[in-house]
Design a protein around this motif. Structure first.
Motif, PDB file in Angstrom:
ATOM      1  N   MET A  68      74.864  59.150  19.599  1.00 52.43           N
ATOM      2  CA  MET A  68      74.592  60.132  18.544  1.00 52.43           C
ATOM      3  C   MET A  68      75.694  60.037  17.492  1.00 52.43           C
ATOM      4  O   MET A  68      76.871  60.025  17.856  1.00 52.43           O
ATOM      5  N   CYS A  73      74.449  66.389  14.792  1.00 50.98           N
ATOM      6  CA  CYS A  73      74.219  67.748  15.287  1.00 50.98           C
ATOM      7  C   CYS A  73      75.028  68.794  14.503  1.00 50.98           C
ATOM      8  O   CYS A  73      75.830  68.443  13.625  1.00 50.98           O
ATOM      9  N   LYS A  77      80.526  65.873  16.404  1.00 49.46           N
ATOM     10  CA  LYS A  77      80.677  65.393  17.770  1.00 49.46           C
ATOM     11  C   LYS A  77      81.505  64.113  17.701  1.00 49.46           C
ATOM     12  O   LYS A  77      81.288  63.293  16.811  1.00 49.46           O
ATOM     13  N   ARG A  87      76.651  62.106  28.834  1.00 48.25           N
ATOM     14  CA  ARG A  87      75.255  62.379  28.471  1.00 48.25           C
ATOM     15  C   ARG A  87      74.625  61.120  27.876  1.00 48.25           C
ATOM     16  O   ARG A  87      73.518  60.736  28.233  1.00 48.25           O
ATOM     17  N   ALA A 122      69.793  65.038  15.111  1.00 48.24           N
ATOM     18  CA  ALA A 122      69.237  65.533  16.373  1.00 48.24           C
ATOM     19  C   ALA A 122      68.661  66.928  16.190  1.00 48.24           C
ATOM     20  O   ALA A 122      69.338  67.830  15.691  1.00 48.24           O
ATOM     21  N   ASP A 123      67.412  67.075  16.604  1.00 46.89           N
ATOM     22  CA  ASP A 123      66.787  68.407  16.594  1.00 46.89           C
ATOM     23  C   ASP A 123      65.875  68.526  17.815  1.00 46.89           C
ATOM     24  O   ASP A 123      64.718  68.906  17.704  1.00 46.89           O
ATOM     25  N   GLY A 124      66.422  68.141  18.973  1.00 42.77           N
ATOM     26  CA  GLY A 124      65.656  68.188  20.217  1.00 42.77           C
ATOM     27  C   GLY A 124      64.833  66.925  20.422  1.00 42.77           C
ATOM     28  O   GLY A 124      64.376  66.305  19.459  1.00 42.77           O
ATOM     29  N   GLY A 125      64.711  66.519  21.694  1.00 42.38           N
ATOM     30  CA  GLY A 125      63.838  65.386  22.022  1.00 42.38           C
ATOM     31  C   GLY A 125      64.345  64.030  21.568  1.00 42.38           C
ATOM     32  O   GLY A 125      63.552  63.115  21.353  1.00 42.38           O
ATOM     33  N   THR A 126      65.668  63.878  21.482  1.00 44.00           N
ATOM     34  CA  THR A 126      66.183  62.596  20.975  1.00 44.00           C
ATOM     35  C   THR A 126      65.969  61.472  21.984  1.00 44.00           C
ATOM     36  O   THR A 126      65.755  60.331  21.603  1.00 44.00           O
ATOM     37  N   ARG A 127      66.023  61.789  23.299  1.00 43.99           N
ATOM     38  CA  ARG A 127      65.819  60.718  24.289  1.00 43.99           C
ATOM     39  C   ARG A 127      64.374  60.239  24.254  1.00 43.99           C
ATOM     40  O   ARG A 127      64.095  59.048  24.406  1.00 43.99           O
ATOM     41  N   TYR A 178      65.190  71.927  18.663  1.00 44.92           N
ATOM     42  CA  TYR A 178      66.476  72.417  19.170  1.00 44.92           C
ATOM     43  C   TYR A 178      66.456  73.924  19.446  1.00 44.92           C
ATOM     44  O   TYR A 178      66.940  74.372  20.488  1.00 44.92           O
ATOM     45  N   ASP A 181      64.597  74.379  22.604  1.00 47.56           N
ATOM     46  CA  ASP A 181      65.326  73.746  23.703  1.00 47.56           C
ATOM     47  C   ASP A 181      66.446  74.667  24.195  1.00 47.56           C
ATOM     48  O   ASP A 181      66.674  74.820  25.401  1.00 47.56           O
ATOM     49  N   ASP A 187      62.923  72.942  31.077  1.00 46.56           N
ATOM     50  CA  ASP A 187      63.081  71.875  30.087  1.00 46.56           C
ATOM     51  C   ASP A 187      62.692  70.564  30.770  1.00 46.56           C
ATOM     52  O   ASP A 187      63.216  70.264  31.845  1.00 46.56           O
TER      53      ASP A 187
HETATM   54  N1  UDP Z   1      72.652  68.621  21.029  1.00 41.26           N
HETATM   55  C1  UDP Z   1      73.738  68.802  20.198  1.00 41.26           C
HETATM   56  N2  UDP Z   1      74.930  68.263  20.573  1.00 41.26           N
HETATM   57  C2  UDP Z   1      75.094  67.550  21.723  1.00 41.26           C
HETATM   58  C3  UDP Z   1      73.971  67.370  22.556  1.00 41.26           C
HETATM   59  C4  UDP Z   1      72.771  67.922  22.170  1.00 41.26           C
HETATM   60  O1  UDP Z   1      73.625  69.433  19.158  1.00 41.26           O
HETATM   61  O2  UDP Z   1      76.193  67.066  22.009  1.00 41.26           O
HETATM   62  C5  UDP Z   1      71.358  69.194  20.620  1.00 41.26           C
HETATM   63  C6  UDP Z   1      70.499  68.151  19.891  1.00 41.26           C
HETATM   64  O3  UDP Z   1      69.741  68.782  18.875  1.00 41.26           O
HETATM   65  C7  UDP Z   1      69.599  67.655  20.985  1.00 41.26           C
HETATM   66  C8  UDP Z   1      69.360  68.961  21.730  1.00 41.26           C
HETATM   67  O4  UDP Z   1      70.619  69.606  21.733  1.00 41.26           O
HETATM   68  O5  UDP Z   1      68.437  67.032  20.489  1.00 41.26           O
HETATM   69  C9  UDP Z   1      68.844  68.818  23.140  1.00 41.26           C
HETATM   70  O6  UDP Z   1      69.732  68.039  23.882  1.00 41.26           O
HETATM   71  P1  UDP Z   1      69.330  67.379  25.253  1.00 41.26           P
HETATM   72  O7  UDP Z   1      70.592  66.988  25.956  1.00 41.26           O
HETATM   73  O8  UDP Z   1      68.339  68.219  25.965  1.00 41.26           O
HETATM   74  O9  UDP Z   1      68.634  65.977  24.832  1.00 41.26           O
HETATM   75  P2  UDP Z   1      67.365  65.633  23.921  1.00 41.26           P
HETATM   76  O10 UDP Z   1      66.407  66.822  23.965  1.00 41.26           O
HETATM   77  O11 UDP Z   1      67.874  65.376  22.528  1.00 41.26           O
HETATM   78  O12 UDP Z   1      66.768  64.406  24.548  1.00 41.26           O
END
Ligand code: UDP
Length: 238
Positions: A68, A73, A77, A87, A122-127, A178, A181, A187
């Motif tokens: 990331m 975010c 970070k 992570r 990143a706004d949720g669901g990045t993986r 996000y 989430d 989740d």
């Molecule tokens: N996020 C963030 N900082 C971090 C990790 C996550 O702001 O260090 C936010 C980001 O918007 C991310 C969301 O939290 O998409 C959800 O994180 P998660 O670990 O569940 O992974 P993701 O949904 O992105 O696959």
């Protein structure tokens, strides 16, 4: 209660996938799912990974790295290369497993394809976006190998995509952003193949344990969502 984005429970965010966004990579795709944006590149190495060579294994390999950007975010970070991020390591492995599940390693020949997924926003669901966009980059790299006469047969058996789903405000919803989430009671992330079968399911009862029936319903919603994503992958790969 309405979702913060005013979406229906089974409605995913607007999705776009743009190919050929990197001049050098053998395959590339910029995927956008609502506010989530991930740049996926596929790099071809005309060799097996070292561990396969050492162990006299046949075939090739597909692997992935996820990261990331600092301002992807809300608060800055530290860069993964400088600040070790467990992570990111976990997500990298998930993406690699998801993509390998649909590739015949012997048909790939003695080649390694590395999928780099860099989250721009990143706004949720990045993986999940990384898996869906990463697959498009992978397909383009496979095409490159075929066009260059390195392999004669397509080693990709079927498409694969991923989507998140969960229990938010007492309701089962698809593709959490996000805001959702953060408040989700359950989740989960689903990796689904073109044949409608599941490759991997990650589900966590964030606030309390969950029921099998809830997962079952989410699986159904996710399978339908992934079919839409796969249709889109097919369109951009035409
Ligand atoms: N996020 C963030 N900082 C971090 C990790 C996550 O702001 O260090 C936010 C980001 O918007 C991310 C969301 O939290 O998409 C959800 O994180 P998660 O670990 O569940 O992974 P993701 O949904 O992105 O696959």
């Amino acid at each position: 209660m309405m979702r913060p984005s005013m979406r229906q429970p089974n409605q995913m965010r607007p999705v776009s996938m743009e190919t050929g966004v990197n001049k050098w990579a053998e395959g590339s795709c910029l995927i956008k799912m609502g506010g989530t944006q991930v740049l996926c590149t596929a790099s071809v190495d005309l060799n097996q990974p070292l561990w396969k060579r050492v162990q006299n294994k046949t075939g090739g390999w597909v692997t992935a790295e996820y990261s990331m950007l600092p301002r992807a975010c809300g608060t800055r970070k530290g860069r993964d290369a400088i600040m070790k991020d467990h992570r990111s390591a976990e997500i990298s492995r998930l993406i690699g497993r998801a993509l390998r599940s649909v590739v015949d390693m012997d048909a790939l020949g003695r080649h390694t394809i590395t999928i780099d997924c860099d989250v721009i926003q990143a706004d949720g669901g990045t993986r999940c976006a990384s898996i869906t966009g990463g697959f498009v980059a992978l397909m383009l790299a496979v095409r490159w190998l075929m066009q260059n006469g390195r392999i004669s047969q397509n080693p990709v058996r079927e498409h694969v995509a991923a989507i998140s789903a969960g229990l938010w405000n007492g309701e089962l919803v698809l593709d959490l952003d996000y805001d959702e989430d953060c408040a989700a009671e359950l989740d989960s992330n689903f990796v689904v193949s073109e044949s409608g079968r599941f490759v991997e399911i990650q589900a966590t009862g964030e606030q309390h344990p969950f029921d099998a029936a809830q997962i079952s319903k989410l699986m159904e919603m996710a399978a339908a969502g992934c079919q839409k994503l796969i249709d889109l992958q097919k369109q951009v790969l035409e």
